[in-house]
Design a protein around this motif. Structure first.
Motif, mmCIF file in Angstrom:
data_model
loop_
_atom_site.group_PDB
_atom_site.id
_atom_site.type_symbol
_atom_site.label_atom_id
_atom_site.label_comp_id
_atom_site.label_asym_id
_atom_site.label_seq_id
_atom_site.Cartn_x
_atom_site.Cartn_y
_atom_site.Cartn_z
ATOM 1 N N TYR A 212 0.857 -1.196 0.000
ATOM 2 C CA TYR A 212 0.000 0.000 0.000
ATOM 3 C C TYR A 212 0.892 1.245 0.000
ATOM 4 O O TYR A 212 1.069 1.898 1.028
ATOM 5 C CB TYR A 212 -0.912 0.016 1.223
ATOM 6 C CG TYR A 212 -1.939 -1.076 1.226
ATOM 7 C CD1 TYR A 212 -3.199 -0.884 0.657
ATOM 8 C CD2 TYR A 212 -1.665 -2.312 1.798
ATOM 9 C CE1 TYR A 212 -4.141 -1.897 0.651
ATOM 10 C CE2 TYR A 212 -2.603 -3.334 1.795
ATOM 11 C CZ TYR A 212 -3.834 -3.116 1.227
ATOM 12 O OH TYR A 212 -4.770 -4.120 1.226
ATOM 13 N N ASP B 229 -6.080 5.977 -3.812
ATOM 14 C CA ASP B 229 -5.649 4.660 -3.338
ATOM 15 C C ASP B 229 -5.512 4.641 -1.824
ATOM 16 O O ASP B 229 -5.896 3.682 -1.146
ATOM 17 C CB ASP B 229 -4.305 4.291 -3.977
ATOM 18 C CG ASP B 229 -4.458 3.625 -5.332
ATOM 19 O OD1 ASP B 229 -5.611 3.368 -5.740
ATOM 20 O OD2 ASP B 229 -3.443 3.366 -5.992
ATOM 21 N N ASN C 208 -7.789 -1.562 -3.876
ATOM 22 C CA ASN C 208 -8.745 -2.574 -4.353
ATOM 23 C C ASN C 208 -10.111 -1.979 -4.680
ATOM 24 O O ASN C 208 -10.949 -2.657 -5.288
ATOM 25 C CB ASN C 208 -8.912 -3.675 -3.297
ATOM 26 C CG ASN C 208 -7.651 -4.483 -3.114
ATOM 27 O OD1 ASN C 208 -6.841 -4.606 -4.030
ATOM 28 N ND2 ASN C 208 -7.460 -5.025 -1.925
ATOM 29 N N GLN C 209 -10.329 -0.727 -4.292
ATOM 30 C CA GLN C 209 -11.616 -0.082 -4.583
ATOM 31 C C GLN C 209 -11.580 0.723 -5.884
ATOM 32 O O GLN C 209 -12.549 1.371 -6.236
ATOM 33 C CB GLN C 209 -12.018 0.826 -3.419
ATOM 34 C CG GLN C 209 -12.042 0.140 -2.060
ATOM 35 C CD GLN C 209 -12.713 -1.218 -2.092
ATOM 36 O OE1 GLN C 209 -12.093 -2.243 -1.850
ATOM 37 N NE2 GLN C 209 -13.991 -1.226 -2.422
#
Length: 618
Positions: free
Chosen positions: A29, A170, A176-177
């Motif tokens: 991330y 992000d 992931n969205q």
């Protein structure tokens, strides 16, 4: 990921300091860092004041427009709408280093005549250091809190900050969205002077689509092209329509089942080359829309939907997004409202809407546009809710925040400092910084000062005169948190500052900022007549150009009248909002049941005069 999903709403601001918060990236991330990056884990509640109602509610719902800083607007909305917004679309600043202006033209001029007028700044897109990143970061966090679990956010941007905004999205929503990166070819440079630039001309914008957890998606389709239809029209004299050959080896069974479910494919027929599936175009839903959009263009300057507002986007673009990512009755939100395109399209699409903008010109233009939209819908038999106009502040001193610094510099006799990105001027030996207008100044607003100070110069001053402050500052603000000066002193890396705060809300009685508008209005023989209207700021601007005004209506954008004003909320039933080159009537029949009359006259600068009028016939 940080714990910002736990964002709370508080009666008092409780933003943590930079030192007590560590932005620790988690493996997989990556995070965007900038100097002075601050957390945003709580926010203050800001009350709103209901100013106007237009139309009636439907099923208990009134749409809403908010005038105010969108950070404060969203903080206000959290109590009622956390987790309830289905779709957010924003077209925020791009950090374009430019001022955006609206052409102000007198009313009543013919298309063939020379238009008298001037350009009025609507908003500025110029940022100091990394203010832009912090600005967007905090607002994206609040948007996430407002979204429903199956809600979506569409962020419109261009090449200047798209890479940074993608990383912020992000971080706030989670990688992931991410759903889509849409490329919108917005312009064509055929014959344009931009084609001579020594690089590939930029002719597209980027729209990032992220979701909260899941999302609504009504798959958009485009009509088949004429070339495609002609290519497959009635082969083999098939009386039922058109077909195309598809080999079973080309698609998986899953793909065939999906296509079949979409209503286009029917029973197979054996052929030498494989299986032939008849495909009737008259039953098909059209070509699936992909992420490259080339079929929507900027509205022509003469189009009826054009408002003249800078950076206005076409209704077709918003209609596509709203239809795809929401359903009828869903709540749509845009907190960089501009000319109200999102709100107008949402109303037409049967969605509820909330809009916000800090620019009063945006509120006035959007109000006019949505009034027309609702009127058109009623003519079509649609039952559309009305809307309310609210303020999330009580600061009516500055109507146009772009001009606020110039007004304050002149009123407070500040000596301007040209080309300074840190200070607005100097007064009585103090460096002057004008804080944001139309809202209270918070500790977060001091970040650009803290990160922009010349600490090498401070060090030299400290060494030469250790017992004196390294800088004397004057902060000018419109309301402020009580510990503003103390916070700035504390965060200045050990250097002593002499900080004085001037609060315009408290001290403005001794200052003259602008002349109020005036009007002559009478009621006689059953009619309300506006004999004259003097919008002083507008007249002053026109006097600089030596314009002669023969008719006050040339200066007037709209007239609204509440025939039974209750002393609180303005609810006009007489709404005189003419088309582009027409003028207001200026004379209105007073209803028999009229009570207290309140008139609102708005000029070409979106500044309004409201006054009560005695009903002489009552």
């Amino acid at each position: 990921m940080s714990d910002q999903s736990q964002l709370e709403i508080n009666d008092e601001s409780k933003l943590e300091s930079v030192e007590t918060y560590k932005f620790e990236p988690i493996k997989g991330y990556p995070m965007l860092h900038w100097k002075g990056k601050r957390p945003f884990t709580s926010t203050q509640f800001y009350p709103a004041q209901l100013k106007e109602n237009h139309g009636e509610p439907v099923d208990g719902w009134m749409n809403r427009l908010y005038w105010g800083d969108n950070l404060q607007v969203m903080s206000h909305l959290l109590k009622e709408f956390r987790g309830k917004v289905r779709l957010i679309y924003i077209d925020p600043p791009y950090d374009s280093n430019a001022d955006y202006k609206l052409a102000v033209k007198l009313r009543g001029k013919t298309a063939s005549s020379s238009h008298s007028g001037f350009e009025e700044k609507q908003y500025t897109d110029i940022w100091i250091n990394d203010e832009y990143l912090q600005f967007m970061y905090e607002r994206l966090i609040l948007m996430r809190e407002l979204l429903a679990e199956d809600g979506s956010v569409f962020v419109h941007c261009d090449h200047r900050k798209s890479h940074h905004l993608r990383m912020l999205l992000d971080e706030v929503f989670g990688p992931n969205q991410f759903v889509n990166e849409i490329i919108w070819k917005s312009t064509s440079f055929t014959g344009s002077s931009k084609t001579i630039a020594n690089k590939f001309p930029v002719n597209h914008n980027t729209i990032f689509w992220y979701c909260k957890k899941t999302y609504v998606f009504n798959k958009p389709r485009l009509p088949y092209s004429e070339e495609y239809l002609q290519r497959f029209t009635n082969p083999d004299n098939d009386p039922n329509g058109t077909w195309q050959s598809v080999s079973l080896k080309t698609y998986s069974t899953e793909t065939f089942e999906r296509l079949k479910a979409e209503g286009a494919l029917i029973a197979p027929k054996k052929a030498e080359s494989g299986w032939r599936y008849k495909f009737y175009l008259k039953d098909a839903k059209g070509k699936v829309l992909e992420s490259l959009w080339t079929d929507i263009h900027m509205a022509n300057s003469m189009a009826s939907s054009r408002t003249g507002y800078p950076t206005q986007k076409p209704e077709e673009l918003l209609d596509r997004i709203i239809q795809a990512a929401s359903n009828e009755g869903d709540l749509v939100f845009d907190c960089f409202m501009g000319s109200g395109t999102t709100q107008a399209v949402a109303a037409k699409a049967g969605r509820r809407f909330i809009g916000a903008d800090i620019n009063l010109g945006s509120i006035m233009i959007s109000t006019k546009r949505i009034l027309k939209t609702i009127s058109d819908l009623k003519l079509q038999g649609d039952r559309s809710p009305g809307f309310s106009v609210l303020n999330v502040n009580q600061y009516d001193l500055f109507r146009n925040p772009i001009e606020a610094k110039e007004i304050l510099v002149e009123a407070l006799e500040v000596q301007p400092i040209p080309n300074s990105t840190l200070y607005d001027g100097e007064k009585d030996g103090r460096m002057v910084r004008i804080m944001p207008v139309n809202r209270i100044a918070t500790k977060a607003d001091l970040n650009s000062l803290i990160t922009g100070f010349d600490y090498k110069s401070f060090q030299k001053k400290k060494e030469s005169t250790p017992n004196k402050p390294v800088e004397s500052l004057l902060l000018i603000c419109m309301g402020h948190e009580p510990d503003l000066a103390a916070h700035l002193k504390r965060e200045c890396h050990g250097f002593e500052l002499d900080v004085e705060v001037v609060d315009i809300l408290r001290d403005r009685a001794n200052l003259e900022f602008k002349r109020d508008s005036e009007a002559e209005i009478v009621v006689e023989k059953g009619k309300l007549k506006i004999a004259a209207f003097y919008p002083m700021n507008l007249l002053q601007k026109l006097s600089l150009q030596k314009e002669k005004i023969c008719d006050w209506r040339e200066l007037t954008e709209s007239v609204m009248i509440d025939w039974n004003y209750d002393g609180g909320v303005f609810e006009p039933t007489e709404v005189d909002v003419p088309e582009k080159n027409e003028m207001v009537k200026g004379e209105y029949v007073v209803p028999r049941d009229s009570g207290t009359i309140r008139v609102k006259i708005t000029d070409l600068l979106s500044e309004s005069l409201e006054m009560e009028v005695s009903n002489g016939d009552s």
